[in-house]
Scaffold this active site. Structure first.
Site, mmCIF file in Angstrom:
data_model
loop_
_atom_site.group_PDB
_atom_site.id
_atom_site.type_symbol
_atom_site.label_atom_id
_atom_site.label_comp_id
_atom_site.label_asym_id
_atom_site.label_seq_id
_atom_site.Cartn_x
_atom_site.Cartn_y
_atom_site.Cartn_z
ATOM 1 N N ASP A 147 0.834 -1.193 0.000
ATOM 2 C CA ASP A 147 0.000 0.000 0.000
ATOM 3 C C ASP A 147 0.879 1.256 0.000
ATOM 4 O OD1 ASP A 147 -2.686 1.286 0.471
ATOM 5 O OD2 ASP A 147 -1.673 1.938 2.298
ATOM 6 N N GLU A 166 1.595 -0.501 -5.032
ATOM 7 C CA GLU A 166 0.630 0.554 -5.346
ATOM 8 C C GLU A 166 1.492 1.798 -5.543
ATOM 9 O OE1 GLU A 166 -3.500 2.430 -3.640
ATOM 10 O OE2 GLU A 166 -1.849 2.164 -2.234
#
Length: 703
Positions: free
Chosen positions: A348, A384
């Site tokens: 993330d 990401e």
């Protein structure tokens, strides 16, 4: 009792960090180099026994406690300077979770004692009330587990089909899974669920965060929870609420059993991990762990150290400039690979992990450490590739062997099918693997994780049913979530019984799925899209732990029939290497066959020229995929050519007649797939015209 002498020696100069059970007792070890004193606190119910850790080496405080073992609840109290102006926030009144805890039990209670400072004053006034009654406990775990042979699938990147999945939401409504197992690791391991995954054709589940997390007090105050789990408290502990056996360390064994069952079904496990921030928020947040152990090391601080730098949008940023914090993250990652047997990670807000003093640094310590690590360099690594920093958008910038979520694929495909694209140039780049993003760094097409929907945003059904977000249930006045959804509702906002509108939406959904699965790169499906799951237009359901987010397993209506479309598409992808390319297209002519490895065609059946590529009104594109020699051999011993295919994508709102390319591309074509389900021409010759309905994808096999 605890040992008082240095009775052990470890090769790195200290014991393993965390709580290590050896059959006789437990060695507790906590890295806190600025501490003046450290106590391990053992709990029997609410009764607390505090034991000083008298040994210290290289900043690690440790000691061995006889007679305790797995299941023991514990925490730490750390004594040191309270000086928020320089970043030090030690407070022994606060019970702290072990950063290396293998299991964590309990939820925080909203009480002012959980804060290191006095609520209502500024953040520099220390609160000396005991937080122990209101915060989670660390748990000693026996890590032994019978893995048997554990046939780890190790699916090549080119063959991978990702399926983004929420542990709880996947089975909460599953009618054929026992009620006591729904929403748990054991639920995912149930044969009914595994059989469905295998039948669908996915190879790899990407689990939303399973590191132990807690909900923010703001959400709890609104009667909501942090459903997605991007609020980590423990980087080694599987989230206890996802365990059918509850806590006490049993969640660790249950997680391992889930991984083993998925592996036995031939399915890999990738974890969505959140190492960019923790659950402690900014300087006004609660003190659960890191803040009270070594605040100036664990977090990026501004100026003198009182304020936190926030590159994650959550209030704090983990400080991966510090070698011991890098060690924490690497130890965590290796633990999940070696002890928990997972097969990879999706990171993330990954650029946060690469930052030096400020700017993104792709040669920085974290990526360098992962790249040379003998364990981590061999698993699937997905970034990401954006964060909230000034240069945070880094799509295409990560080094080999990283793959990346490709939001440019998502946006181009959505724009094409919603009718808002500027011609077809960008679509063609995304269909062919986004070489403009990944070729220059020496990566392959599988560096691109292609997706049109993910947990963050509309589901597939909502993407074709809503043009505006409807997030009122989140309690934020519909201000949260993205406004630019690149969606089209077929003329009616929200659910409708109008058969013409429903039919068009199903066609759009099938066309989006076809584009996703047959494009070059690695497709990622959002769990439930194949069954038409809806969130009623909520495009930010992070706090909705209810039927709005859970998968709907009913078979009512037309939407569950999308599953057959996905099965067909994944079978095509699996059976034909032309959809799983290992190299980018070259575009060069093959002297022996007289055609290129890829051909791009306008509706007239001619190869695209500059005028066509720059025609912003063009809504139709043909992509010819030339079959390559494969490892299969004919009886004569000659290599077998994979079949070639012609994919037409027509995003216009009127039918179009397309001319089928002739020599050297093909002499005839056979219909394989039609997302409108109305095309009646099953075979056609080169030069023939094929009528394609609006908003339709057509796949033809070339003879």
């Amino acid at each position: 009792m605890t040992t008082t002498g240095a009775t052990r020696w470890w090769p790195d100069g200290g014991p393993p960090r965390g709580a290590t059970f050896d059959g006789d007792g437990v060695t507790f070890a906590l890295w806190s180099p600025m501490a003046e004193r450290v106590e391990v606190c053992l709990f029997d119910g609410t009764a607390e026994r505090r034991i000083p850790l008298t040994e210290q080496l290289f900043g690690v405080w440790f000691g061995h406690v006889h007679g305790v073992g797995p299941g023991q609840r514990y925490g730490f109290r750390v004594h040191g300077p309270w000086d928020p102006w320089t970043g030090h926030r030690f407070n022994p009144a606060k019970l702290l979770v072990d950063p290396y805890a293998r299991a964590i039990d309990g939820e925080p209670t909203d009480h002012e004692a959980t804060f290191g400072h006095v609520i209502g004053r500024d953040d520099t006034v220390r609160d000396d009330r005991d937080s122990a009654p209101y915060v989670p406990r660390s748990v000693v775990v026996d890590t032994r587990f019978d893995w048997g042979t554990d046939p780890r699938p190790r699916v090549p990147w080119s063959d991978t089909v990702l399926y983004e999945l929420h542990v709880r939401g996947a089975t909460m409504r599953h009618p054929r899974i026992p009620a006591e197992l729904r929403g748990t690791y054991a639920g995912l391991a149930h044969p009914e669920f595994l059989g469905d995954l295998v039948d669908l054709g996915v190879t790899t589940v990407e689990l939303l965060p399973v590191h132990h997390f807690v909900s923010e007090s703001m959400l709890r105050g609104r009667g909501l929870t942090n459903y997605w789990g991007y609020n980590t408290l423990g980087f080694f502990a599987p989230h206890a609420d996802y365990s059918a056996v509850g806590g006490g360390g049993g969640q660790v064994a249950e997680f391992k059993a889930m991984v083993k069952a998925l592996h036995e079904a031939g399915i890999e496990v990738v974890l969505d991990v959140v190492y960019n921030h923790t659950a402690e928020q900014n300087e006004y947040g609660p003190t659960y762990s890191f803040r009270g152990i070594h605040n100036v090391a664990y977090y990026r601080l501004d100026g003198s150290g009182r304020r936190y730098r926030d590159l994650s949008g959550t209030g704090n940023t983990l400080n991966l400039r510090n070698p011991d914090v890098v060690r924490l993250v690497l130890d965590s990652l290796r633990y999940w690979v070696e002890e928990m047997h997972v097969d990879g990670f999706r990171f993330d807000l990954a650029p946060v992990l690469t930052r030096g003093e400020g700017d993104v640094d792709m040669s920085g310590p974290f990526l360098a450490a992962v790249g040379q690590d003998p364990v981590l360099s061999k698993v699937k690594l997905i970034a990401e590739p954006w964060d909230l920093g000034s240069d945070g958008y880094q799509v295409g910038a990560f080094p080999p062997p990283w793959s990346e979520w490709n939001d440019r694929f998502r946006d181009a495909v959505r724009e094409f099918w919603s009718g808002s694209s500027d011609g077809v140039r960008d679509l063609a780049s995304r269909l062919s693997g986004s070489s403009d993003l990944y070729r220059r760094s020496g990566r392959r097409p599988f560096a691109s994780i292609n997706y049109v929907t993910a947990h963050d945003g509309f589901t597939l059904r909502d993407l074709v049913s809503y043009e505006n977000k409807h997030n009122d249930d989140n309690g934020e006045g519909n201000r949260d979530g993205q406004d630019a959804n690149r969606s089209w509702n077929a003329g009616v906002e929200g659910e409708t019984d109008d058969p013409a509108v429903v039919s068009m939406r199903l066609r759009q959904a099938r066309s989006l799925l076809t584009t996703l699965v047959l494009a070059t790169g690695v497709p990622m499906l959002l769990a439930g899209d194949e069954r038409g799951r809806t969130q009623a237009g909520n495009n930010n359901a992070y706090c909705q732990d209810n039927e709005l987010s859970w998968l709907d397993w009913s078979e009512n209506g037309e939407w569950p029939k999308l599953r057959e479309t996905v099965r067909t598409l994944l079978r095509l992808r699996r059976d034909h290497p032309v959809f799983r390319r290992l190299q980018f297209f070259s575009g060069r002519l093959d002297p022996s066959g007289g055609r290129r490895d890829v051909g791009w065609f306008s509706p007239r059946g001619r190869e695209m020229d500059d005028a066509a590529w720059h025609d912003s009104s063009l809504r139709t594109l043909g992509m010819f995929l030339a079959g390559e020699r494969t490892a299969r051999r004919a009886p004569s011993g000659e290599p077998v050519l994979d079949e070639s295919f012609l994919l037409w994508l027509h995003g216009g709102d009127r039918a179009v007649n397309v001319t089928l390319p002739g020599t050297p591309w093909a002499s005839a074509y056979a219909l394989v797939l039609d997302t409108s389900e109305t095309v009646t021409t099953h075979r056609a010759g080169a030069g023939d015209r094929l009528r394609i309905p609006p908003h339709t994808a057509v796949l033809l096999r070339a003879d």
